[in-house]
Motif scaffolding. Structure first.
Motif, PDB file in Angstrom:
ATOM      1  N   UNK A  39      14.274   7.459   4.890  1.00 27.43           N
ATOM      2  CA  UNK A  39      13.308   8.488   5.262  1.00 27.43           C
ATOM      3  C   UNK A  39      12.214   7.937   6.171  1.00 27.43           C
ATOM      4  N   UNK A  40      11.671   6.778   5.821  1.00 27.60           N
ATOM      5  CA  UNK A  40      10.542   6.278   6.616  1.00 27.60           C
ATOM      6  C   UNK A  40      10.983   5.841   8.001  1.00 27.60           C
ATOM      7  N   UNK A  41      12.240   5.420   8.135  1.00 27.56           N
ATOM      8  CA  UNK A  41      12.758   5.102   9.467  1.00 27.56           C
ATOM      9  C   UNK A  41      12.900   6.376  10.284  1.00 27.56           C
ATOM     10  N   UNK A  42      13.473   7.416   9.673  1.00 27.44           N
ATOM     11  CA  UNK A  42      13.610   8.687  10.401  1.00 27.44           C
ATOM     12  C   UNK A  42      12.262   9.257  10.791  1.00 27.44           C
ATOM     13  N   UNK A  43      11.286   9.154   9.896  1.00 26.89           N
ATOM     14  CA  UNK A  43       9.956   9.655  10.225  1.00 26.89           C
ATOM     15  C   UNK A  43       9.388   8.922  11.435  1.00 26.89           C
ATOM     16  N   UNK A  44       9.533   7.611  11.461  1.00 30.69           N
ATOM     17  CA  UNK A  44       9.045   6.833  12.593  1.00 30.69           C
ATOM     18  C   UNK A  44       9.780   7.204  13.875  1.00 30.69           C
ATOM     19  N   UNK A  45      11.103   7.288  13.792  1.00 25.43           N
ATOM     20  CA  UNK A  45      11.905   7.575  14.979  1.00 25.43           C
ATOM     21  C   UNK A  45      11.567   8.939  15.557  1.00 25.43           C
ATOM     22  N   UNK A  46      11.442   9.943  14.702  1.00 24.49           N
ATOM     23  CA  UNK A  46      11.142  11.277  15.221  1.00 24.49           C
ATOM     24  C   UNK A  46       9.700  11.364  15.708  1.00 24.49           C
ATOM     25  N   UNK A  47       8.811  10.567  15.177  1.00 20.87           N
ATOM     26  CA  UNK A  47       7.468  10.476  15.765  1.00 20.87           C
ATOM     27  C   UNK A  47       7.540   9.893  17.174  1.00 20.87           C
ATOM     28  N   UNK A  48       8.355   8.861  17.342  1.00 14.84           N
ATOM     29  CA  UNK A  48       8.552   8.295  18.685  1.00 14.84           C
ATOM     30  C   UNK A  48       9.084   9.346  19.653  1.00 14.84           C
ATOM     31  N   UNK A  49      10.141  10.047  19.225  1.00 15.90           N
ATOM     32  CA  UNK A  49      10.761  11.032  20.112  1.00 15.90           C
ATOM     33  C   UNK A  49       9.795  12.166  20.411  1.00 15.90           C
ATOM     34  N   UNK A  50       9.073  12.636  19.386  1.00 15.90           N
ATOM     35  CA  UNK A  50       8.083  13.691  19.614  1.00 15.90           C
ATOM     36  C   UNK A  50       7.067  13.277  20.665  1.00 15.90           C
ATOM     37  N   UNK A  51       6.631  12.037  20.597  1.00 14.02           N
ATOM     38  CA  UNK A  51       5.646  11.544  21.569  1.00 14.02           C
ATOM     39  C   UNK A  51       6.241  11.549  22.980  1.00 14.02           C
ATOM     40  N   UNK A  52       7.465  11.050  23.104  1.00 10.05           N
ATOM     41  CA  UNK A  52       8.090  10.976  24.431  1.00 10.05           C
ATOM     42  C   UNK A  52       8.457  12.351  24.979  1.00 10.05           C
TER      43      UNK A  52
END
Length: 208
Positions: A39-52
């Protein structure tokens, strides 16, 4: 979504962490090499994608290879992706993906059974509808999947598109021919999982 499994104490469900289906449980098929992205990896990854992407998921197309529980693909659909293709070769996992799709009435999700590399080659026929904004790669470890898949992914990305890749080792600083055309725009580690966002410098624009 596949990982080598050294212990049997693996959670048999995960949850969507954001969007319209937030907190929806996703079952994980009972198989030795299926483990969901934490979960915490997915949260980080989707935060990255949201930013980009400046938070703009509307109209986005995603490809989730080795879909497993569907955690990455359903997460993207939950956040507003217009088209998500999930590819999975494990029959019990495939049936669970179909059941979740039906439960969520996720018309934007398409589920296909097949080998990941064969599916990439099939999709690379130059059709506009085969272009993706995000490709999720979470393959089994120690089988050189990324070396085989990344060259095929370049032709399937929209300009500015992203590849999410998990690996048993960091890709940062790796001197490999198959990484030569790729920039690692984000990377981190959680336990033994190394995860990355990649962009290709030589994306071939798929013709309409």
């Amino acid at each position: 979504m596949h990982k080598p499994q050294g212990k049997k104490s693996v959670a048999h469900q995960v949850r969507i962490i954001g969007g319209q289906w937030k907190r929806t449980p996703l079952p994980v098929a009972d198989a030795a090499d299926l483990r969901p992205t934490p979960d915490r990896v997915r949260e980080t990854v989707f935060n990255w994608i949201n930013h980009l992407f400046d938070g703009a998921w509307e109209g986005r197309a995603c490809l989730d290879l080795f879909a497993g529980s569907g955690a990455l693909g359903f997460e993207a659909a939950s956040r507003g992706a217009a088209r998500v293709l999930m590819v999975e070769n494990h029959v019990p996992a495939l049936r669970q993906l179909e059941a979740v799709k039906d439960k969520l009435q996720a018309a934007q999700v398409t589920i296909a059974r097949g080998d990941a590399l064969a599916k990439l080659r099939e999709l690379g026929g130059g059709r506009r509808e085969a272009a993706f904004d995000v490709i999720f790669l979470d393959p089994p470890y120690h089988q050189d999947w990324l070396a085989k898949l990344l060259p095929q992914c370049a032709a399937l990305l929209q300009p500015g598109g992203l590849v999410y890749a998990e690996a048993e080792m960091p890709l940062t600083g790796l001197d490999a021919a198959w990484l030569a055309d790729w920039d690692i725009v984000r990377a981190d580690k959680a336990g033994m999982v190394f995860y990355h966002l990649l962009q290709c410098r030589n994306v071939t624009r798929i013709q309409a």
